[in-house]
Structure formats: C-alpha cells, structure tokens
Design a protein around this motif. Structure first.
Motif, PDB file in Angstrom:
ATOM      1  N   ALA A   9       0.827  -1.203   0.000  1.00  0.00           N
ATOM      2  CA  ALA A   9       0.000   0.000   0.000  1.00  0.00           C
ATOM      3  C   ALA A   9       0.865   1.258   0.000  1.00  0.00           C
ATOM      4  CB  ALA A   9      -0.943  -0.006   1.196  1.00  0.00           C
ATOM      5  N   VAL A  10       1.935   1.252   0.799  1.00  0.00           N
ATOM      6  CA  VAL A  10       2.846   2.405   0.818  1.00  0.00           C
ATOM      7  C   VAL A  10       3.473   2.603  -0.560  1.00  0.00           C
ATOM      8  CG1 VAL A  10       5.013   3.303   1.776  1.00  0.00           C
ATOM      9  CG2 VAL A  10       3.305   2.275   3.293  1.00  0.00           C
ATOM     10  N   ALA A  11       3.882   1.521  -1.208  1.00  0.00           N
ATOM     11  CA  ALA A  11       4.473   1.620  -2.542  1.00  0.00           C
ATOM     12  C   ALA A  11       3.471   2.188  -3.547  1.00  0.00           C
ATOM     13  CB  ALA A  11       4.969   0.251  -2.996  1.00  0.00           C
ATOM     14  N   MET A  12       2.215   1.774  -3.437  1.00  0.00           N
ATOM     15  CA  MET A  12       1.196   2.299  -4.341  1.00  0.00           C
ATOM     16  C   MET A  12       0.926   3.776  -4.068  1.00  0.00           C
ATOM     17  SD  MET A  12      -1.443  -0.953  -4.547  1.00  0.00           S
ATOM     18  CE  MET A  12      -2.318  -0.419  -6.008  1.00  0.00           C
ATOM     19  N   LEU A  13       0.924   4.156  -2.804  1.00  0.00           N
ATOM     20  CA  LEU A  13       0.764   5.573  -2.468  1.00  0.00           C
ATOM     21  C   LEU A  13       1.919   6.396  -3.022  1.00  0.00           C
ATOM     22  CD1 LEU A  13      -0.465   5.198   1.216  1.00  0.00           C
ATOM     23  CD2 LEU A  13      -1.804   6.105  -0.697  1.00  0.00           C
ATOM     24  N   ASP A  14       3.125   5.850  -2.965  1.00  0.00           N
ATOM     25  CA  ASP A  14       4.274   6.537  -3.560  1.00  0.00           C
ATOM     26  C   ASP A  14       4.060   6.749  -5.057  1.00  0.00           C
ATOM     27  OD1 ASP A  14       5.530   6.594  -1.111  1.00  0.00           O
ATOM     28  OD2 ASP A  14       7.017   5.053  -1.593  1.00  0.00           O
ATOM     29  N   GLY A  15       3.483   5.739  -5.719  1.00  0.00           N
ATOM     30  CA  GLY A  15       3.248   5.851  -7.146  1.00  0.00           C
ATOM     31  C   GLY A  15       2.228   6.926  -7.481  1.00  0.00           C
ATOM     32  N   VAL A  16       1.120   6.961  -6.733  1.00  0.00           N
ATOM     33  CA  VAL A  16       0.063   7.936  -7.003  1.00  0.00           C
ATOM     34  C   VAL A  16       0.497   9.343  -6.596  1.00  0.00           C
ATOM     35  CG1 VAL A  16      -2.300   8.637  -6.430  1.00  0.00           C
ATOM     36  CG2 VAL A  16      -1.773   6.217  -6.795  1.00  0.00           C
ATOM     37  N   LEU A  17       0.962   9.483  -5.353  1.00  0.00           N
ATOM     38  CA  LEU A  17       1.243  10.808  -4.795  1.00  0.00           C
ATOM     39  C   LEU A  17       2.621  11.341  -5.157  1.00  0.00           C
ATOM     40  CD1 LEU A  17      -0.300  10.205  -1.241  1.00  0.00           C
ATOM     41  CD2 LEU A  17      -1.368  11.286  -3.234  1.00  0.00           C
ATOM     42  N   GLY A  18       3.521  10.441  -5.573  1.00  0.00           N
ATOM     43  CA  GLY A  18       4.867  10.874  -5.926  1.00  0.00           C
ATOM     44  C   GLY A  18       5.127  10.918  -7.414  1.00  0.00           C
ATOM     45  N   GLU A  19       4.550   9.957  -8.151  1.00  0.00           N
ATOM     46  CA  GLU A  19       4.827   9.856  -9.583  1.00  0.00           C
ATOM     47  C   GLU A  19       3.631  10.218 -10.455  1.00  0.00           C
ATOM     48  OE1 GLU A  19       7.005   6.199 -10.650  1.00  0.00           O
ATOM     49  OE2 GLU A  19       6.992   5.756  -8.495  1.00  0.00           O
ATOM     50  N   GLY A  20       2.491  10.504  -9.831  1.00  0.00           N
ATOM     51  CA  GLY A  20       1.312  10.863 -10.616  1.00  0.00           C
ATOM     52  C   GLY A  20       0.728   9.717 -11.393  1.00  0.00           C
ATOM     53  N   LEU A  21       0.862   8.486 -10.885  1.00  0.00           N
ATOM     54  CA  LEU A  21       0.338   7.301 -11.560  1.00  0.00           C
ATOM     55  C   LEU A  21      -1.068   6.988 -11.078  1.00  0.00           C
ATOM     56  CD1 LEU A  21       3.463   4.945 -11.301  1.00  0.00           C
ATOM     57  CD2 LEU A  21       2.798   6.398 -13.235  1.00  0.00           C
ATOM     58  N   LEU A  22      -1.880   6.459 -11.964  1.00  0.00           N
ATOM     59  CA  LEU A  22      -3.163   5.911 -11.553  1.00  0.00           C
ATOM     60  C   LEU A  22      -2.933   4.622 -10.767  1.00  0.00           C
ATOM     61  CD1 LEU A  22      -5.088   6.369 -14.914  1.00  0.00           C
ATOM     62  CD2 LEU A  22      -5.554   7.612 -12.801  1.00  0.00           C
ATOM     63  N   PRO A  67       8.609  14.768   6.250  1.00  0.00           N
ATOM     64  CA  PRO A  67       9.612  13.726   6.002  1.00  0.00           C
ATOM     65  C   PRO A  67       9.602  13.304   4.535  1.00  0.00           C
ATOM     66  CG  PRO A  67       7.668  12.763   6.993  1.00  0.00           C
ATOM     67  CD  PRO A  67       7.419  14.243   6.942  1.00  0.00           C
ATOM     68  N   PRO A  68      10.543  12.478   4.098  1.00  0.00           N
ATOM     69  CA  PRO A  68      10.505  11.945   2.723  1.00  0.00           C
ATOM     70  C   PRO A  68       9.166  11.275   2.444  1.00  0.00           C
ATOM     71  CG  PRO A  68      12.584  11.412   3.782  1.00  0.00           C
ATOM     72  CD  PRO A  68      11.714  11.998   4.848  1.00  0.00           C
ATOM     73  N   LEU A  69       8.784  11.265   1.168  1.00  0.00           N
ATOM     74  CA  LEU A  69       7.432  10.837   0.805  1.00  0.00           C
ATOM     75  C   LEU A  69       7.104   9.438   1.300  1.00  0.00           C
ATOM     76  CD1 LEU A  69       4.805  11.504  -0.688  1.00  0.00           C
ATOM     77  CD2 LEU A  69       5.805  10.476  -2.737  1.00  0.00           C
ATOM     78  N   THR A  70       8.017   8.477   1.162  1.00  0.00           N
ATOM     79  CA  THR A  70       7.716   7.109   1.603  1.00  0.00           C
ATOM     80  C   THR A  70       7.447   7.071   3.101  1.00  0.00           C
ATOM     81  OG1 THR A  70       9.027   6.124  -0.171  1.00  0.00           O
ATOM     82  CG2 THR A  70       8.614   4.755   1.762  1.00  0.00           C
ATOM     83  N   LEU A  75       3.327   6.975   7.471  1.00  0.00           N
ATOM     84  CA  LEU A  75       2.620   7.631   8.573  1.00  0.00           C
ATOM     85  C   LEU A  75       1.147   7.822   8.229  1.00  0.00           C
ATOM     86  CD1 LEU A  75       5.272  10.345   9.542  1.00  0.00           C
ATOM     87  CD2 LEU A  75       4.506   8.453  10.995  1.00  0.00           C
ATOM     88  N   ARG A  76       0.883   8.219   7.011  1.00  0.00           N
ATOM     89  CA  ARG A  76      -0.512   8.397   6.594  1.00  0.00           C
ATOM     90  C   ARG A  76      -1.289   7.090   6.695  1.00  0.00           C
ATOM     91  NH1 ARG A  76       1.245  11.889   1.252  1.00  0.00           N
ATOM     92  NH2 ARG A  76       0.775  13.982   2.054  1.00  0.00           N
ATOM     93  N   PHE A 311      -5.630  13.211  -7.487  1.00  0.00           N
ATOM     94  CA  PHE A 311      -4.193  13.418  -7.308  1.00  0.00           C
ATOM     95  C   PHE A 311      -3.411  13.264  -8.608  1.00  0.00           C
ATOM     96  CE2 PHE A 311      -5.925  11.884  -3.298  1.00  0.00           C
ATOM     97  CZ  PHE A 311      -5.501  12.878  -2.427  1.00  0.00           C
ATOM     98  N   VAL A 312      -4.051  12.718  -9.614  1.00  0.00           N
ATOM     99  CA  VAL A 312      -3.357  12.400 -10.867  1.00  0.00           C
ATOM    100  C   VAL A 312      -3.756  13.369 -11.979  1.00  0.00           C
ATOM    101  CG1 VAL A 312      -3.041  10.628 -12.641  1.00  0.00           C
ATOM    102  CG2 VAL A 312      -3.122   9.987 -10.222  1.00  0.00           C
ATOM    103  N   LYS A 313      -5.022  13.776 -12.012  1.00  0.00           N
ATOM    104  CA  LYS A 313      -5.505  14.656 -13.070  1.00  0.00           C
ATOM    105  C   LYS A 313      -5.460  16.118 -12.612  1.00  0.00           C
ATOM    106  CE  LYS A 313      -8.300  11.224 -15.400  1.00  0.00           C
ATOM    107  NZ  LYS A 313      -9.459  11.011 -16.275  1.00  0.00           N
ATOM    108  N   ASP A 314      -5.357  17.018 -13.596  1.00  0.00           N
ATOM    109  CA  ASP A 314      -5.325  18.447 -13.269  1.00  0.00           C
ATOM    110  C   ASP A 314      -6.206  19.284 -14.180  1.00  0.00           C
ATOM    111  OD1 ASP A 314      -3.939  18.408 -15.634  1.00  0.00           O
ATOM    112  OD2 ASP A 314      -2.025  19.086 -14.797  1.00  0.00           O
TER     113      ASP A 314
END
Length: 412
Positions: A9-22, A67-70, A75-76, A311-314
């Motif tokens: 789940a943390v890795a997926m959150l990194d992808g969405v919130l850090g890399e803008g991935l669906l 802190p760093p995103l991961t 924490l989230r 978080f991905v679209k603008d």
C-alpha cells in the motif's frame, strides 16, 4: 523482508502521490502477494487517498518538517488505520518495520514510532471536514451545482463506494443483505467478495454502478435491433444490451480493456460482436437502429470509486476530451438509420462534458432533438434543465451515493 499488504500500500501511495500514476498503473507493487493481501493492499491504499488532507492535518503538530514521501505515506497509512480502529500495537510496529527496512530512510524509523504513538493517544479526525476536491475541479462544480451539493459530494466520496449489481432479466437472485434500488440495481456493502456471491458463476448479474446502468434503459433497446455500443469497454452496457435481445456490436480502441468485456460475455453466456478499432477510423457495414456512446471523459463522476483521480488529473486534458466527444457524437449520428436514436453519456460532473456538449450538438445538427423520456425508476428531479439526466454523487447520499453522469437520448 517479505512484502506485506501494508508495504505494498505504501508503494502504491508513492506511485500515485509521488509519480502521478493511476492506481491501475501501480499494480507491480502487488507482485507476490496472495489474493487476500492484494485486495487488502488496494483497500488500504484507497482508504488513505480518501483521507490525505485530514490525515496530514492530524500529523502536522507532530512533525517539524515534512519527512521523505515514503515515510510520510507510511505515517498516513498507519494514521488512517488507527483512526479506523485498528489495534495500535500491530499498526505501529509494522509501520516502524516498513521504514526501518527501507534502503534510504531506515534512520527515520524512530520518528515514525514516536509520531504514531502520539497519534494513537487520540486517533480521530475529530470534526474535520471531509477531503476537498482539488481547486481545478471544485470551483467549476461549485459554480455549476452550488457549494452545499459539492460539500455533500465530498462527504460521499470520503467513504468506500457500495457495490452495485445489474441483474439479468428474468433471473431471480437471492443475495443476503442486498438493497433493491428504485432503478432496478441491487446494492451491497463495500468490500464484498463478488466472486463468492450466488449467481456469479451462472452469469445472473454483473457489477455496474447504478448510475451507469441507467444509460441502456434510457436507450430502450428492443429485441432484434442492431445496436452499437461505442467505446464499450469494460462492457457493463454491452451485457445489458445483449440481455435485452439486441444484436450488439461492441467497439472500443483498447484491446486490453476489451479482454474484460470478452470475459464477462463468456461468464454470462451473452453474445456480442466485439470489434477493436478506433471509432474515428472505423466504418460499419450497415446503419444501426440505436447507438450508445459512453464517450471518453474526465471520469470526474467516478471519484467515489477511484480516489486516485484527484491526485493524478489536473484538468489539462479537458479541452482535448471535449473535442473528441463532439467528433464521436457527429460520427455516431451518421451511422444511425432514419428515425434511429442515440444515447450520449459521460461519467463526468463537468457541464462542458455534458450539458454544454448536448447544446453544441443540437446547434450543429438541425432537426436533432432530445427525447426527454426518463428510464424506469429515475427521479424526475434528476432531469437536466435542457433535457437529459444529470446524476451526481450527492444523490442517494444516505445510501452511499452514485457515480456522476450526464446522459441524453437524441433523435432526429
């Protein structure tokens, strides 16, 4: 250390919130997990995405700097679990281990431990409002529907969406705990294991949001009619059309998404001609009695089921989508028999992709009119002022809401 559902789940959150991935683009994070842990990781990720804003407000007093995103996503995740009532011991220990074993951030495991123990003393979002939609989306929605409606949409989107089923005509399905909705769909609690429900293996029903399921009754297909499902994947509407006895052609440009449509046809035993092609290039051999066009759109009406979208679209893709929708409407109208009918719909909350698109089509095509017949069970209050249906997540809010849609039936 073997990857756990929480670590995934943390890795997926990194992808969405850090890399803008669906979320659908982050599934590599689930590799090696059991089916149960895959489902849990996806559920945890969605829970966090629905509560990023209130979670960050809760964490802020305990962090001198971000802190760093991961680490922040760990924490989230842990904070959301604590707020939802998970046992503090297991949540805190695993969060510490996720950071401790990280290749760069292991030294911050003590920070994670200290912060989460403080959060665990009062694990509550209190009276915080639900997470707000991003400004690029919230402002036009407030302008269109008003602030109270948008605030209620946000409250609905903060909770997991229920599971809606469309029943095959003539099938009697007894599913414990199901609510029969006025429009004919069955509604189940979020998180139900769909494949374990009675009637799954025999194709008695399929998963389809209750709002999406209204487009086919609005089109009112008749047995034996030639009907085109344009932009058909993943296929819920194709199944509805085929179950009504229509001769269905299901067309979509996306081969991978059409795989799911074929699988659903096989499970239900329903029949449709499946065509993978670009609708702007494809040409039918003969005109159709009716066409259902569920056009590509911003998908802003589906956030209750896809919390990654804000978080991905603008909004930058909106102009191109509106242009494509108009082109598809024009092309589809040229494929209708005289007296044929077209349902245009988008799973969008933005008037540019609904009400304004309809107005522009009527202006481009003299003689085109809106057939304002409502599908069975539809609330007259959902009727759009200039014709068609405007569906919103704040409708049926006490039942879990519905997807946002605009749909209109057109005839010459």
């Amino acid at each position: 250390m073997a990857r756990t559902a929480r670590a995934a789940a943390v890795a997926m959150l990194d992808g969405v919130l850090g890399e803008g991935l669906l979320l659908s683009q982050c599934e590599a994070a689930l590799t090696g997990l059991s089916p149960a842990d895959r489902a849990r990781a996806q559920r945890l990720t969605a829970q966090v995405l629905r509560h990023v804003e209130p979670t960050d407000r809760l964490l802020k007093p305990f962090l001198r700097k971000a802190p760093p995103l991961t680490v922040l996503n760990t924490l989230r995740l842990a904070t959301v679990e604590l707020v939802l009532g998970e046992a503090a011991h297991g949540v805190v220990n695993e969060a510490v281990n996720i950071v401790l074993h990280h290749r760069r951030h292991g030294a911050l495991s003590g920070l994670v431990n200290a912060v989460l123990r403080r959060v665990a003393e009062n694990p509550s979002f209190g009276k915080q409002p639900p997470q707000r939609l991003p400004f690029w989306l919230r402002k036009p929605l407030v302008d269109a529907w008003g602030k109270p409606a948008v605030t209620l949409m946000e409250a609905v989107q903060a909770a997991p969406a229920p599971v809606d089923l469309t029943l095959r005509p003539g099938r009697d399905v007894g599913i414990e705990g199901a609510e029969a909705l006025p429009t004919g769909s069955l509604r189940l609690a979020p998180g139900v294991q769909v494949s374990a429900l009675p009637g799954y293996a025999t194709g008695d029903w399929w998963v389809q949001d209750a709002a999406a399921a209204l487009a086919v009754p609005l089109l009112a297909p008749q047995a034996g009619e030639r009907v085109l499902d344009l932009c058909a994947a993943p296929g819920g509407k194709t199944l509805q059309l085929a179950a009504a006895g229509a001769q269905v052609t299901a067309l979509d440009v996306n081969e991978s998404r059409m795989t799911r449509l074929r699988d659903n046809l096989a499970r239900t035993g329903l029949v449709a001609e499946v065509v993978v092609a670009d609708a702007l290039d494809w040409q039918p051999e003969a005109p159709f009695d009716a066409i259902l066009l569920d056009a590509p759109c911003s998908a802003t009406g589906t956030i209750r089921r896809h919390p990654d979208l804000p978080f991905v679209k603008d909004g930058t893709e909106l102009e191109a989508l509106v242009t494509l929708q108009a082109a598809l409407i024009d092309r589809a109208l040229g494929w209708l028999k005289p007296g044929g009918r077209l349902v245009f719909c988008t799973c969008s909350l933005l008037p540019e992709e609904g009400e304004a698109q309809l107005a522009a089509a009527l202006a481009r095509h003299p003689g085109l009119r809106v057939d304002d017949t409502l599908p069975p069970g539809a609330d007259p209050a959902w009727r759009a002022p200039a014709g068609g249906l405007r569906l919103r997540p704040d409708y049926w809010a006490d039942r879990g809401g519905m997807d946002g849609f605009f749909m209109a039936r057109l005839a010459r």
